[in-house]
Every structure is written in structure tokens, then in C-alpha cells.
Design a protein around this motif. Sequence first.
Motif, short mmCIF file in Angstrom:
data_model
loop_
_atom_site.label_atom_id
_atom_site.label_comp_id
_atom_site.label_asym_id
_atom_site.label_seq_id
_atom_site.Cartn_x
_atom_site.Cartn_y
_atom_site.Cartn_z
N GLY A 358 -15.55 -31.99 20.39
CA GLY A 358 -14.84 -32.11 19.13
C GLY A 358 -13.48 -31.45 19.12
N HIS A 359 -13.12 -30.78 20.22
CA HIS A 359 -11.79 -30.18 20.31
C HIS A 359 -10.73 -31.21 20.67
N THR A 360 -11.13 -32.47 20.84
CA THR A 360 -10.17 -33.55 21.07
C THR A 360 -10.58 -34.73 20.20
N GLY A 361 -9.86 -35.85 20.33
CA GLY A 361 -10.26 -37.06 19.63
C GLY A 361 -9.49 -37.39 18.37
N SER A 362 -8.68 -36.47 17.87
CA SER A 362 -7.84 -36.76 16.70
C SER A 362 -6.58 -35.91 16.79
N LEU A 363 -5.56 -36.34 16.08
CA LEU A 363 -4.29 -35.60 16.07
C LEU A 363 -4.32 -34.66 14.88
N GLU A 364 -4.79 -33.44 15.12
CA GLU A 364 -4.90 -32.42 14.09
C GLU A 364 -4.50 -31.08 14.67
N ALA A 365 -3.93 -30.25 13.85
CA ALA A 365 -3.54 -28.91 14.31
C ALA A 365 -4.76 -28.16 14.82
N GLY A 366 -4.64 -27.57 16.00
CA GLY A 366 -5.72 -26.84 16.62
C GLY A 366 -6.47 -27.63 17.67
N LYS A 367 -6.33 -28.94 17.66
CA LYS A 367 -7.03 -29.76 18.66
C LYS A 367 -6.15 -29.93 19.91
N LYS A 368 -6.80 -30.28 21.01
CA LYS A 368 -6.08 -30.48 22.26
C LYS A 368 -5.09 -31.64 22.11
N ALA A 369 -3.96 -31.49 22.77
CA ALA A 369 -2.91 -32.50 22.68
C ALA A 369 -3.18 -33.64 23.66
N ASP A 370 -4.22 -34.41 23.35
CA ASP A 370 -4.59 -35.59 24.13
C ASP A 370 -4.16 -36.81 23.32
N PHE A 371 -3.10 -37.48 23.75
CA PHE A 371 -2.59 -38.59 22.95
C PHE A 371 -1.92 -39.64 23.82
N ILE A 372 -1.77 -40.83 23.24
CA ILE A 372 -1.15 -41.95 23.95
C ILE A 372 -0.09 -42.57 23.07
N THR A 373 0.85 -43.27 23.70
CA THR A 373 1.88 -43.98 22.95
C THR A 373 1.87 -45.47 23.31
N ILE A 374 2.25 -46.26 22.33
CA ILE A 374 2.42 -47.70 22.51
C ILE A 374 3.77 -48.08 21.92
N ASP A 375 4.55 -48.83 22.66
CA ASP A 375 5.85 -49.30 22.16
C ASP A 375 5.69 -50.75 21.69
N PRO A 376 5.69 -50.98 20.37
CA PRO A 376 5.47 -52.34 19.87
C PRO A 376 6.75 -53.17 19.80
N SER A 377 7.89 -52.56 20.09
CA SER A 377 9.17 -53.19 19.78
C SER A 377 9.41 -54.53 20.46
N ASP A 378 8.89 -54.69 21.69
CA ASP A 378 9.15 -55.94 22.42
C ASP A 378 7.86 -56.75 22.64
N LYS A 379 6.87 -56.52 21.77
CA LYS A 379 5.57 -57.17 21.95
C LYS A 379 5.25 -58.04 20.72
N PRO A 380 5.40 -59.34 20.86
CA PRO A 380 5.14 -60.23 19.72
C PRO A 380 3.74 -60.09 19.14
N HIS A 381 2.75 -59.79 19.98
CA HIS A 381 1.38 -59.72 19.48
C HIS A 381 1.12 -58.46 18.65
N LEU A 382 2.11 -57.54 18.60
CA LEU A 382 1.97 -56.34 17.79
C LEU A 382 2.89 -56.37 16.57
N GLN A 383 3.31 -57.55 16.21
CA GLN A 383 4.17 -57.75 15.04
C GLN A 383 3.40 -58.55 13.98
N PRO A 384 3.72 -58.42 12.70
CA PRO A 384 4.72 -57.52 12.12
C PRO A 384 4.25 -56.08 12.07
N LEU A 385 5.20 -55.16 12.13
CA LEU A 385 4.89 -53.75 12.27
C LEU A 385 4.12 -53.17 11.09
N GLU A 386 4.27 -53.78 9.91
CA GLU A 386 3.62 -53.24 8.72
C GLU A 386 2.10 -53.19 8.86
N GLN A 387 1.53 -54.08 9.71
CA GLN A 387 0.08 -54.12 9.88
C GLN A 387 -0.38 -53.40 11.15
#
Length: 437
Positions: A358-387
Motif C-alpha cells: 500500500g506504500h505505492t499504487g497512487s499519487l499521494e503525499a507519503g507514497k513511493k514515487a512510482d509513476f508513468i507518463t503518456i504523451d497524448p499530443s500526437d496520438k489520434p486514439h487518445l483524442q479528444p483530450l477532455e475525455q
Amino acid sequence: MVLNTAYVNGHFFTMDESSRQYKSGMMVVSGDAISYIGDHSVQRLAAADRVVDLGGKWVMPGLVNVHSHIVMTILRGIGDDMLLKPWLETKIWPMEARFTPEIASVSTRLGILEMLKSGTTTFSDMFNPNGIDLGGIMQEIADTGIRGAFSHTIFSLGTERQQRDNIASAERFAKQFRTFADGRLTTMVAPHSPYACTPAALEESARVAAENGLMVHIHVSETDLEIRDIESRYGVRPVEHLRRLGVLDQPTVMAHGVVLNEEERAILHQYDVRVAHNPISNLKLGSGVADVAALLEAGVKVGIATDSTASNNNLDMFEEMRTAALLQKGIYKDASKLPAETVLALATRVGAEVIGMGHTGSLEAGKKADFITIDPSDKPHLQPLEQAFSHLLYAASGRDVCDVYVGGAAVVRDGSCLTIDEEKILAEANRLQAELQ
């Protein structure tokens, strides 16, 4: 000295209990943990030692794969289109018995490479060593930077002495690696299943878990055949069999749970048994579909898992959680079952709780900094950004992952793994699988 890194200009999906989002937020990582997550703060920005501009990327917790078999990765595509029992007995177990230390090492790194590049930062796994030094495998895992639990499988095979030696070896491994790689890695007690372990072996597994403060990780109620087998041997179904032997008295992760009735779900809730749901593996092996909606309604914690590449055939948790959601909607003929918010939580925060992390798995203060990024800017299947929240479940895939951090350290950057020689591992995996044929 602890360095503070501020990540700015990102869309943060916290996956905390409120599923909060910060569309132009900020996250501060101090050492290996998150110290702040929220709206942009000029004051916190000024206090940071380093600033990373995410350029509008989506940021979410690293995915948690609660049941896998990474040492089997090299067996991808072997034994397709077979039911579980003949698949294990005629393909998987005989080939695993032929593994050399080199095959086990390369297969492990290939599996972790796939996990990391597709956004998994934490996993729980088991393997029967067959003479291979699992300590060496544990070091291989540590060197990749991933977080998780890796366990020595317990089997009741061979002579009584061989069975005792197997349990003793598993206990030594569990004790030695209970806290490894500065606590990033641990182990569990992993009897394979009620059908592959004698009652004595299961009782011993419960003892080892109790005496060492470890969780139990076991395959249970995966097929109708297993239910009939255990009933014919012991007069009860697998869950009751494990309960009577004291296994469920220990914190337990049950892999699969495909064939469960209402009474068994109540027992799982009573004993706080957690379930690792492997939707694609269960489909491919013809095992069936676990009733995840009923498990959740019964108060049972459920995490999402891939199982091995030999029965999946990939380790993409995005594909796994999307399948999990669609299956429940389909079998119930109810589109409201397992909404996106629920399933994304099962693959992150709840999944981490399932395996005792439980010390990982969400982005909350005190939890381990285990995170990923996704760049949606050039990916049609991740548009529109609002959703965007919907897209994470219903449109994204592991191939969309850009960067991966475990404990604040980058292990994947711009899609390339920093801790594993990708070209070398791919070449070695192909060479070694050819030798296995």
C-alpha cells in the motif's frame, strides 16, 4: 541530501480514493517518495532543486501486476490453444525443467523489460527453481529497478525427501529476501495450488508464512476440473480445503478465483483473501471468466494481473484491465458494471493493497514515487483530450507509455529502458528459445 524534484505542466491522475485529477498540476518528489501532489504552487516551485516540465503529458501511478510468471516469458507462444492441465503437464512444466541459469536470467529480464516499457512498476511473481539459483534471479530483478515480490514456488513432487527439501529451500529463500534492494523487493510463500501440493505441504506453507510475517500467493479455483479434482480427493471444494488447513489464516493472494460460489466469496471476505484476476489468461486457456463484480460486491479486494506470456501472450496491463472491464459488462449484459474509475483503481491503488504494498499504487503525499507518463499530443486514439480518464482504460495501450519512474528514479525514458540492454536481451531470448525447441 534529499533532492526535491518538481514535475509541472502535467495532467495528474492520482488514483487515490477520490480519483482526483489535476489538469495543470504539480507533483514534488523528495528522494524516493511524493511530498506534494496538487495544483501548481509558485512557492513549492521556488523551493525545488530541479524542475521537470512535462509538456502536457498525462501522469498516473505505475501499474501493479498482481500475478505473473516472468521466468516463463521465453515460453511465449508455446502451447497455444490448450486447456490448463495438459498445457502445464505436457508443455510448460517439462520445458521449465530444462531451463538453464542463462535461460532463466534472460527470460526474467525480457519479462521485466516488457513490464517496464508498458507501464508496470510493481509485480508479484512465483517460480519453481528446478535447481536454478533464485538468489541470482532476485539480483537480476533488483538491477532492473522494478518493485515487487518474487517467490519460490512450493510443489509436492518426487519423493517425500524431495518435497521436504523443496519446502526448506522455499523457506530459506523467503527469509533471505524478505527485505531486499533497500526494501523495494520482497517475497511471499507460494504453494503452487491445492492440486499440486499435499495437505502437509499446504500446512507447512501456512507455518512458514506465519512465522516470517509473509503473505501466501497461490493458484486457486481456476477451472471446473480443479474443483472436481479437489472434491474427489478431500470431499470439499478448494477454498474450504485451504480454510481447514489454516492457509487462509495468513494474508493470502488467490490467483484466478474463476470458479467460486456465493459461500466461497463470503469466506474470502471473512478471511480477507485477495484475488488476482487474470482475464486474458483465463480466456485463452478456456478456464472461464471470474465474476469480479460479485467479488467486489462481497467486499473482496481484487487486483488485475496478466499471468505469464505463455498463456496471455503479453504483459500489457492496459490491455488486461480493458478486457476485465468489458468481460463483466458482457457477462452481466449491464454496461454499468466495472466502470473506468473502478478498474483503473484495481490496476493501481487496490492492486498494490492486494499484494501488501500500500506504500505505492497512487499519487499521494507519503507514497513511493512510482509513476508513468503518456504523451497524448500526437496520438489520434487518445483524442479528444477532455475525455482523458476514459481513454486510459478504453483506448490506451502499453505502447503509449513514455516515461517510467520507480522510487523517483527513471527506469524508462522516451520509451527506452535505461536499466536493461534491450538489443542484447532480444537477441539472447531468440537464440535461447531456439535451443529449447
